[in-house]
Each structure stands twice: as structure tokens, then as C-alpha cells.
Design an enzyme around this catalytic site. Structure first.
Site, PDB file in Angstrom:
ATOM      1  N   ASP A 115       1.036  -1.156  -0.091  1.00 36.92           N
ATOM      2  CA  ASP A 115      -0.027   0.025  -0.057  1.00 36.92           C
ATOM      3  C   ASP A 115       0.902   1.302  -0.185  1.00 36.92           C
ATOM      4  O   ASP A 115       1.992   1.188   0.536  1.00 36.92           O
ATOM      5  CB  ASP A 115      -0.997   0.198   1.283  1.00 36.92           C
ATOM      6  CG  ASP A 115      -1.970  -1.132   1.214  1.00 36.92           C
ATOM      7  OD1 ASP A 115      -2.318  -1.277   0.065  1.00 36.92           O
ATOM      8  OD2 ASP A 115      -2.744  -1.156   2.157  1.00 36.92           O
TER       9      ASP A 115
ATOM     10  N   ARG B  89      -0.981  -0.694  -8.591  1.00 37.87           N
ATOM     11  CA  ARG B  89      -2.282  -0.468  -8.567  1.00 37.87           C
ATOM     12  C   ARG B  89      -2.430   1.046  -8.472  1.00 37.87           C
ATOM     13  O   ARG B  89      -1.535   2.110  -7.925  1.00 37.87           O
ATOM     14  CB  ARG B  89      -2.739  -0.650  -6.984  1.00 37.87           C
ATOM     15  CG  ARG B  89      -4.010  -0.087  -6.476  1.00 37.87           C
ATOM     16  CD  ARG B  89      -4.228  -0.213  -5.155  1.00 37.87           C
ATOM     17  NE  ARG B  89      -4.317  -1.622  -4.342  1.00 37.87           N
ATOM     18  CZ  ARG B  89      -3.874  -2.011  -3.208  1.00 37.87           C
ATOM     19  NH1 ARG B  89      -3.751  -0.902  -2.453  1.00 37.87           N
ATOM     20  NH2 ARG B  89      -3.824  -3.386  -2.809  1.00 37.87           N
TER      21      ARG B  89
HETATM   22  P1  FDA Z   1     -13.717   9.319  -5.230  1.00 39.18           P
HETATM   23  O1  FDA Z   1     -13.413   9.221  -3.616  1.00 39.18           O
HETATM   24  O2  FDA Z   1     -13.836  10.610  -6.152  1.00 39.18           O
HETATM   25  O3  FDA Z   1     -15.361   8.931  -5.384  1.00 39.18           O
HETATM   26  C1  FDA Z   1     -16.012   8.833  -6.631  1.00 39.18           C
HETATM   27  C2  FDA Z   1     -17.364   8.142  -6.492  1.00 39.18           C
HETATM   28  O4  FDA Z   1     -16.955   6.764  -6.075  1.00 39.18           O
HETATM   29  C3  FDA Z   1     -18.241   8.675  -5.446  1.00 39.18           C
HETATM   30  O5  FDA Z   1     -18.869   9.771  -6.136  1.00 39.18           O
HETATM   31  C4  FDA Z   1     -19.042   7.555  -5.029  1.00 39.18           C
HETATM   32  O6  FDA Z   1     -20.028   7.548  -6.066  1.00 39.18           O
HETATM   33  C5  FDA Z   1     -18.202   6.613  -5.232  1.00 39.18           C
HETATM   34  N1  FDA Z   1     -17.298   6.180  -3.766  1.00 39.18           N
HETATM   35  C6  FDA Z   1     -16.377   6.680  -3.439  1.00 39.18           C
HETATM   36  N2  FDA Z   1     -16.149   6.258  -2.331  1.00 39.18           N
HETATM   37  C7  FDA Z   1     -17.207   5.669  -1.550  1.00 39.18           C
HETATM   38  C8  FDA Z   1     -17.577   5.460  -0.257  1.00 39.18           C
HETATM   39  N3  FDA Z   1     -16.474   5.172   0.615  1.00 39.18           N
HETATM   40  N4  FDA Z   1     -18.801   4.842  -0.250  1.00 39.18           N
HETATM   41  C9  FDA Z   1     -19.688   4.780  -1.495  1.00 39.18           C
HETATM   42  N5  FDA Z   1     -19.354   5.443  -2.645  1.00 39.18           N
HETATM   43  C10 FDA Z   1     -18.227   5.823  -2.865  1.00 39.18           C
HETATM   44  N6  FDA Z   1      -5.293   5.091  -0.976  1.00 39.18           N
HETATM   45  C11 FDA Z   1      -4.051   5.506  -0.709  1.00 39.18           C
HETATM   46  O7  FDA Z   1      -3.752   6.563  -0.536  1.00 39.18           O
HETATM   47  N7  FDA Z   1      -3.189   4.201  -0.830  1.00 39.18           N
HETATM   48  C12 FDA Z   1      -3.497   3.049  -0.906  1.00 39.18           C
HETATM   49  O8  FDA Z   1      -2.710   2.166  -1.205  1.00 39.18           O
HETATM   50  C13 FDA Z   1      -4.747   2.725  -1.264  1.00 39.18           C
HETATM   51  N8  FDA Z   1      -5.201   1.430  -1.666  1.00 39.18           N
HETATM   52  C14 FDA Z   1      -6.631   1.464  -2.264  1.00 39.18           C
HETATM   53  C15 FDA Z   1      -6.709   0.115  -2.836  1.00 39.18           C
HETATM   54  C16 FDA Z   1      -8.231  -0.363  -3.196  1.00 39.18           C
HETATM   55  C17 FDA Z   1      -8.525  -1.294  -3.850  1.00 39.18           C
HETATM   56  C18 FDA Z   1      -9.156   1.117  -3.322  1.00 39.18           C
HETATM   57  C19 FDA Z   1     -10.041   0.917  -3.938  1.00 39.18           C
HETATM   58  C20 FDA Z   1      -8.722   2.148  -2.826  1.00 39.18           C
HETATM   59  C21 FDA Z   1      -7.463   2.402  -2.321  1.00 39.18           C
HETATM   60  N9  FDA Z   1      -7.220   3.647  -1.594  1.00 39.18           N
HETATM   61  C22 FDA Z   1      -5.824   3.714  -1.436  1.00 39.18           C
HETATM   62  C23 FDA Z   1      -7.967   4.758  -1.523  1.00 39.18           C
HETATM   63  C24 FDA Z   1      -8.096   5.613  -2.792  1.00 39.18           C
HETATM   64  O9  FDA Z   1      -6.926   6.476  -2.877  1.00 39.18           O
HETATM   65  C25 FDA Z   1      -9.339   6.565  -2.464  1.00 39.18           C
HETATM   66  O10 FDA Z   1      -9.269   7.497  -1.420  1.00 39.18           O
HETATM   67  C26 FDA Z   1     -10.764   5.947  -2.333  1.00 39.18           C
HETATM   68  O11 FDA Z   1     -10.741   4.764  -3.346  1.00 39.18           O
HETATM   69  C27 FDA Z   1     -11.664   6.808  -2.886  1.00 39.18           C
HETATM   70  O12 FDA Z   1     -11.347   7.292  -4.283  1.00 39.18           O
HETATM   71  P2  FDA Z   1     -12.433   6.877  -5.421  1.00 39.18           P
HETATM   72  O13 FDA Z   1     -11.297   6.342  -6.719  1.00 39.18           O
HETATM   73  O14 FDA Z   1     -13.298   5.886  -5.363  1.00 39.18           O
HETATM   74  O15 FDA Z   1     -12.872   8.303  -5.899  1.00 39.18           O
END
Ligand code: FDA
Length: 312
Positions: A138, A188
Site C-alpha cells: 500500500d 495499483r
Molecule cells: P472518489 O472518492 O472521488 O469517489 C468517486 C465516487 O465513487 C463517489 O462519487 C461515489 O459514487 C463512489 N464512492 C467513493 N467512495 C465511496 C464510499 N466510501 N462509499 C460509497 N461510494 C463511494 N489510497 C491510498 O492512499 N493508498 C493506498 O494504498 C490505497 N489502496 C486502495 C486500494 C483499493 C482497492 C481502493 C479501491 C482504494 C485504495 N485507496 C488507497 C483509496 C483511494 O486512494 C481513495 O481514497 C478511494 O478509493 C476513494 O476514491 P475513488 O477513486 O473511489 O473516488
């Protein structure tokens, strides 16, 4: 995302560091039910149970033993043993081909000494190899990025399958992607979950998303195996279209989402033939993880507060 310019997010991330709030949340009677939406449970058996269910639904898994920012080598040792135990249990359960582990170097001693973290990560990689699966490191806040990439490079000399994570909110990430996209490399791509300063990170949601798409292109154009971690309904079709453009077939890249977030979308993508990996956290130290998930989405916070104040 731009969530780090969202005042609610800043407030929740500040609360995450507040001991009084931490104790109140951790001991509230209904916390357990709410936590279970995002966290598999506290034990190896809980983690195996959830993994089995997800695998039966056609998904793949990466498991995270919760804990971070350890400044105690005994705790780091305990984390390594938890991963060794988990990896043995995955192999015994016949799940290792579909489930790997994600490791935070700060949980295995990075803040104390990079070499300690490297040695501990080697032990986890050895256990993963024995089980027949992989490890992804991570990525944490930007002060650790260089150290984490150094440890990654060292591990990849023995285990080229050790996965990296890059965060599109950092200015540096597009060039990191180009560098990391070589043959055999697993990378990732996520937006990034920490509160970062404007000197190193984009502070506008649109800029973070634009950077994400540039990184998608850089990774798909390379020879590695990209792992697109996002729940963003706008980004998923863009990734799909860019994968087509680069002649990538399902199986030559994967989608990743967090346990409990957009589960129907996880199953929809898997039904289309994509590899979809669910990031499943477990362990007693769930508080910081939960706070980051709540900070990402006001609706989650409302859900959590309702549950905390309900009389169920
Ligand atoms: P964003 O937060 O902009 O959300 C876009 C849309 O996705 C929202 O409008 C909603 O529709 C949906 N959504 C997002 N979050 C949601 C929630 N909590 N509940 C419901 N709907 C939601 N970060 C990091 O700094 N280091 C790491 O190693 C990792 N590892 C990691 C692994 C995996 C498999 C994932 C999916 C994520 C990570 N992250 C991470 C976290 C990542 O950086 C980020 O904070 C979250 O994934 C939220 O970002 P989104 O890309 O989903 O978009």
C-alpha cells in the site's frame, strides 16, 4: 475526488487523530455493526470467511491486516505474524490463487527503520510465495513515497510480482507510472486517501481525475499489469475505453474496489469477464481506516452517525 479540500473531510480526518473521539467511537455499542460494513472482522477466521464468500461470487481479494504508523517493533512483529498466519490459512483453505495480501510498510516498522520494514516485508513475501500468492505494498502519505518505492525495488529483485501503489493526487505520479510500467510489474492506481499539501498534490478534484486518466494511459501503454482502484462511476467507463484503445483484453488488467463500497458494481464488472479484486481489511485496529472511508463520502458519515445514535 478533491475530498481533501472538502471541510467535512478535513474535520473527519482531524477527528481520526483525536483520542477522545477515537475512544467514544470505538466503545459505542453499535460501532461493531457499522464497522462490519467496511471491515471483515477482527480475526484470521473472519478474513477467511469473507474471502470465501467473495471468491464464491466470482471476485478476487486482497487482504489488509489493519494497523499503521507503528513505532513499536513488537507491534510490527505481531503484524508480520498475523500475515504469516493469514497466508498459511489462505493456502489451507484453497483460496490462495484468488486472494493476495496488501501491506502497509508503516505497520511493519517503516517509521522506526526502513531496513526493519524491508526485512519484515521479505518475511511476508516469503510466506506469500509459499502459499502461492502475491503481495502489494500500500502507499501511505507522501513523506513515505520514496522509502516505499525503494523497499519495493529491493523486494522485486527476488519477487518481481510484488505490487506497487501510486496515487494520482501527487504531482509526481505520472512519471512514477511510466517508470513502474515495465514487464511483470503489478501497479495499483488510486486517487490517494491522505490529506496532502498543495506543494506535492493536486487540490482540485478535477485535476486529480485528469491525472488519474493520464496515469491510466501510462500504465496501459506499458508492459505491466495495471490494477485500477476506484469506485468512480465516471472513471470506470473511461478505463474500459482506454483499455480497448490499447488493445488490452480482460485479464491483462484488473479493477479493484474496497469491501462494502459499490458491491453491485463489483459483481457487474466481474460478470462482464473482468478480474475484480476486493480490498478486504480486517483486524482490531479498524479506526483510522474507517475514518478515511467516512471522510470520502458525506453519505457514509450520515449513515455512521445515524447508526451511532440509533437505539437498536
Ligand atoms: P472518489 O472518492 O472521488 O469517489 C468517486 C465516487 O465513487 C463517489 O462519487 C461515489 O459514487 C463512489 N464512492 C467513493 N467512495 C465511496 C464510499 N466510501 N462509499 C460509497 N461510494 C463511494 N489510497 C491510498 O492512499 N493508498 C493506498 O494504498 C490505497 N489502496 C486502495 C486500494 C483499493 C482497492 C481502493 C479501491 C482504494 C485504495 N485507496 C488507497 C483509496 C483511494 O486512494 C481513495 O481514497 C478511494 O478509493 C476513494 O476514491 P475513488 O477513486 O473511489 O473516488
Amino acid at each position: 475526488m478533491g475530498a481533501f479540500v472538502n471541510p467535512l473531510r478535513s474535520l473527519i480526518l482531524a477527528a481520526a487523530g483525536n483520542d477522545v473521539i477515537r475512544r467514544a467511537v470505538a466503545t459505542a455499542p453499535v460501532s461493531r455493526d457499522v464497522v462490519r460494513r467496511f471491515v471483515a472482522g477482527e480475526t484470521t477466521a473472519d478474513a477467511i470467511g469473507v474471502t470465501r464468500e467473495l471468491v464464491a461470487a466470482g471476485l478476487t481479494v486482497t487482504l489488509d491486516y489493519l494497523g499503521e504508523d507503528t513505532t513499536d517493533s513488537a507491534l510490527a512483529e505481531q503484524t508480520v505474524r498475523a500475515y504469516e498466519d493469514l497466508l498459511g490459512a489462505l493456502a489451507d483453505a484453497g483460496l490462495a490463487a484468488r486472494a493476495e495480501v496488501s501491506v502497509k510498510l508503516s505497520a511493519v516498522g517503516q517509521l522506526l527503520d526502513e531496513d526493519l520494514a524491508l526485512g519484515n516485508a521479505r518475511r511476508i513475501a516469503t510466506a506469500a510465495e509459499r502459499a502461492g500468492t502475491t503481495v502489494t505494498l500500500d502507499m501511505e502519505d507522501h513523506t513515505t513515497t520514496d522509502s516505499t518505492l525503494r523497499v519495493l525495488a529491493e523486494l522485486r529483485r527476488t519477487w518481481p510480482w510484488v505490487g506497487a501503489v501510486v496515487q494520482s493526487y501527487l504531482h509526481r505520479t505520472e512519471s512514477d507510472c511510466a517508470r513502474l510500467a515495465g514487464a511483470e510489474s503489478r501497479v495499483r492506481l488510486c486517487k490517494g486517501a491522505y490529506a496532502e499539501p498543495a506543494e506535492v498534490a493536486f487540490t482540485d478534484a478535477l485535476d486529480v481525475d485528469r491525472s488519474y486518466v493520464r496515469c491510466v494511459n501510462a500504465l496501459l501503454a506499458g508492459d505491466g499489469y495495471p490494477m485500477f482502484a476506484t469506485h468512480d462511476p465516471r472513471l470506470v467507463p473511461i478505463i474500459d475505453a482506454r483499455a480497448d484503445f490499447h488493445g488490452r483484453k480482460p485479464g491483462s488488467f484488473e479493477y479493484q474496489m474496497l469491501y462494502g463500497i459499490r458491491p453491485e458494481e463489483q459483481r457487474r464488472l466481474a460478470a462482464l469477464g473482468h478480474t475484480v479484486r476486493v480490498y478486504v481489511p480486517y483486524g482490531v485496529q479498524w479506526y483510522g481506516y474507517l475514518m478515511r472511508r467516512l471522510a470520502e463520502r458525506p453519505a457514509n458519515t450520515a449513515f455512521f452517525l445515524r447508526a451511532l445514535t440509533s437505539r437498536r
